[in-house]
Scaffold this motif. Sequence first.
Motif, PDB file in Angstrom:
ATOM      1  N   GLU A 174       1.544   6.501  -6.928  1.00 63.36           N
ATOM      2  CA  GLU A 174       0.432   7.381  -7.316  1.00 63.36           C
ATOM      3  C   GLU A 174       0.793   8.845  -7.097  1.00 63.36           C
ATOM      4  O   GLU A 174       0.539   9.693  -7.960  1.00 63.36           O
ATOM      5  CB  GLU A 174      -0.824   7.024  -6.527  1.00 63.36           C
ATOM      6  CG  GLU A 174      -2.026   7.880  -6.915  1.00 63.36           C
ATOM      7  CD  GLU A 174      -3.270   7.515  -6.133  1.00 63.36           C
ATOM      8  OE1 GLU A 174      -4.359   7.684  -6.695  1.00 63.36           O
ATOM      9  OE2 GLU A 174      -3.157   7.074  -4.974  1.00 63.36           O
ATOM     10  N   GLU A 175       1.398   9.150  -5.960  1.00 62.53           N
ATOM     11  CA  GLU A 175       1.793  10.531  -5.677  1.00 62.53           C
ATOM     12  C   GLU A 175       2.805  11.028  -6.698  1.00 62.53           C
ATOM     13  O   GLU A 175       2.701  12.148  -7.198  1.00 62.53           O
ATOM     14  CB  GLU A 175       2.366  10.629  -4.267  1.00 62.53           C
ATOM     15  CG  GLU A 175       2.695  12.044  -3.857  1.00 62.53           C
ATOM     16  CD  GLU A 175       3.178  12.137  -2.424  1.00 62.53           C
ATOM     17  OE1 GLU A 175       3.922  13.086  -2.135  1.00 62.53           O
ATOM     18  OE2 GLU A 175       2.820  11.278  -1.606  1.00 62.53           O
ATOM     19  N   SER A 176       3.752  10.191  -7.049  1.00 60.15           N
ATOM     20  CA  SER A 176       4.751  10.557  -8.047  1.00 60.15           C
ATOM     21  C   SER A 176       4.095  10.822  -9.395  1.00 60.15           C
ATOM     22  O   SER A 176       4.409  11.794 -10.086  1.00 60.15           O
ATOM     23  CB  SER A 176       5.798   9.447  -8.167  1.00 60.15           C
ATOM     24  OG  SER A 176       6.703   9.740  -9.203  1.00 60.15           O
ATOM     25  N   TRP A 177       3.152   9.947  -9.769  1.00 64.82           N
ATOM     26  CA  TRP A 177       2.455  10.107 -11.036  1.00 64.82           C
ATOM     27  C   TRP A 177       1.668  11.427 -11.057  1.00 64.82           C
ATOM     28  O   TRP A 177       1.710  12.175 -12.030  1.00 64.82           O
ATOM     29  CB  TRP A 177       1.516   8.922 -11.267  1.00 64.82           C
ATOM     30  CG  TRP A 177       0.779   8.979 -12.569  1.00 64.82           C
ATOM     31  CD1 TRP A 177       1.219   8.597 -13.791  1.00 64.82           C
ATOM     32  CD2 TRP A 177      -0.546   9.479 -12.770  1.00 64.82           C
ATOM     33  NE1 TRP A 177       0.252   8.815 -14.742  1.00 64.82           N
ATOM     34  CE2 TRP A 177      -0.835   9.350 -14.142  1.00 64.82           C
ATOM     35  CE3 TRP A 177      -1.514  10.009 -11.926  1.00 64.82           C
ATOM     36  CZ2 TRP A 177      -2.055   9.744 -14.686  1.00 64.82           C
ATOM     37  CZ3 TRP A 177      -2.735  10.401 -12.459  1.00 64.82           C
ATOM     38  CH2 TRP A 177      -2.994  10.275 -13.826  1.00 64.82           C
ATOM     39  N   LEU A 178       0.956  11.706  -9.958  1.00 65.83           N
ATOM     40  CA  LEU A 178       0.181  12.954  -9.887  1.00 65.83           C
ATOM     41  C   LEU A 178       1.089  14.170  -9.945  1.00 65.83           C
ATOM     42  O   LEU A 178       0.772  15.163 -10.604  1.00 65.83           O
ATOM     43  CB  LEU A 178      -0.664  12.974  -8.610  1.00 65.83           C
ATOM     44  CG  LEU A 178      -1.842  12.010  -8.585  1.00 65.83           C
ATOM     45  CD1 LEU A 178      -2.465  11.970  -7.190  1.00 65.83           C
ATOM     46  CD2 LEU A 178      -2.879  12.383  -9.630  1.00 65.83           C
ATOM     47  N   ASN A 179       2.225  14.115  -9.264  1.00 65.44           N
ATOM     48  CA  ASN A 179       3.172  15.230  -9.298  1.00 65.44           C
ATOM     49  C   ASN A 179       3.716  15.443 -10.703  1.00 65.44           C
ATOM     50  O   ASN A 179       3.867  16.584 -11.150  1.00 65.44           O
ATOM     51  CB  ASN A 179       4.323  15.001  -8.311  1.00 65.44           C
ATOM     52  CG  ASN A 179       3.899  15.202  -6.882  1.00 65.44           C
ATOM     53  OD1 ASN A 179       2.950  15.920  -6.593  1.00 65.44           O
ATOM     54  ND2 ASN A 179       4.587  14.546  -5.960  1.00 65.44           N
ATOM     55  N   ARG A 216       0.838  -1.215   0.000  1.00 65.96           N
ATOM     56  CA  ARG A 216       0.000   0.000   0.000  1.00 65.96           C
ATOM     57  C   ARG A 216       0.867   1.257   0.000  1.00 65.96           C
ATOM     58  O   ARG A 216       0.596   2.212  -0.722  1.00 65.96           O
ATOM     59  CB  ARG A 216      -0.926   0.044   1.227  1.00 65.96           C
ATOM     60  CG  ARG A 216      -2.159  -0.779   1.124  1.00 65.96           C
ATOM     61  CD  ARG A 216      -3.106  -0.409   0.008  1.00 65.96           C
ATOM     62  NE  ARG A 216      -3.276   1.014  -0.179  1.00 65.96           N
ATOM     63  CZ  ARG A 216      -3.638   1.585  -1.327  1.00 65.96           C
ATOM     64  NH1 ARG A 216      -3.889   0.863  -2.374  1.00 65.96           N
ATOM     65  NH2 ARG A 216      -3.772   2.879  -1.431  1.00 65.96           N
ATOM     66  N   ARG A 217       1.917   1.259   0.843  1.00 69.04           N
ATOM     67  CA  ARG A 217       2.823   2.423   0.878  1.00 69.04           C
ATOM     68  C   ARG A 217       3.486   2.627  -0.482  1.00 69.04           C
ATOM     69  O   ARG A 217       3.579   3.750  -0.971  1.00 69.04           O
ATOM     70  CB  ARG A 217       3.877   2.257   1.971  1.00 69.04           C
ATOM     71  CG  ARG A 217       3.342   2.447   3.387  1.00 69.04           C
ATOM     72  CD  ARG A 217       4.462   2.524   4.418  1.00 69.04           C
ATOM     73  NE  ARG A 217       5.318   1.351   4.422  1.00 69.04           N
ATOM     74  CZ  ARG A 217       5.118   0.252   5.132  1.00 69.04           C
ATOM     75  NH1 ARG A 217       4.052   0.151   5.912  1.00 69.04           N
ATOM     76  NH2 ARG A 217       5.970  -0.759   5.072  1.00 69.04           N
TER      77      ARG A 217
END
Length: 93
Positions: A59-64, A52-53
């Motif tokens: 996901e955070e990297s992709w959004l950034n 999960r981490r």
Amino acid sequence: MSEPVIASMAEVRSHLADVLERARRDETPTIITRRGKEEAIVIDIHEYQRLRRLADRVEESWLNTRADESESEGVEGSVSLEEMAALLRAHHG
């Protein structure tokens, strides 16, 4: 992590304590099948939390990355939230 064990739903139901112990102690996942089709997997809770981490970081990297790309493209042609709301109200009357 060991190679997963494949077991039917009936087998898992009959030996759930063993499946859980194998996941926890041996770090061996169990793939559960129903009518020959893979349906779910039992893994240790710590492995689940690690995955999960990892997924959250990806996901955070992709959004950034998407945000950086949008920012580099500038704001030409974009509309504010208020403008979009007004356009939607006008369109839907």
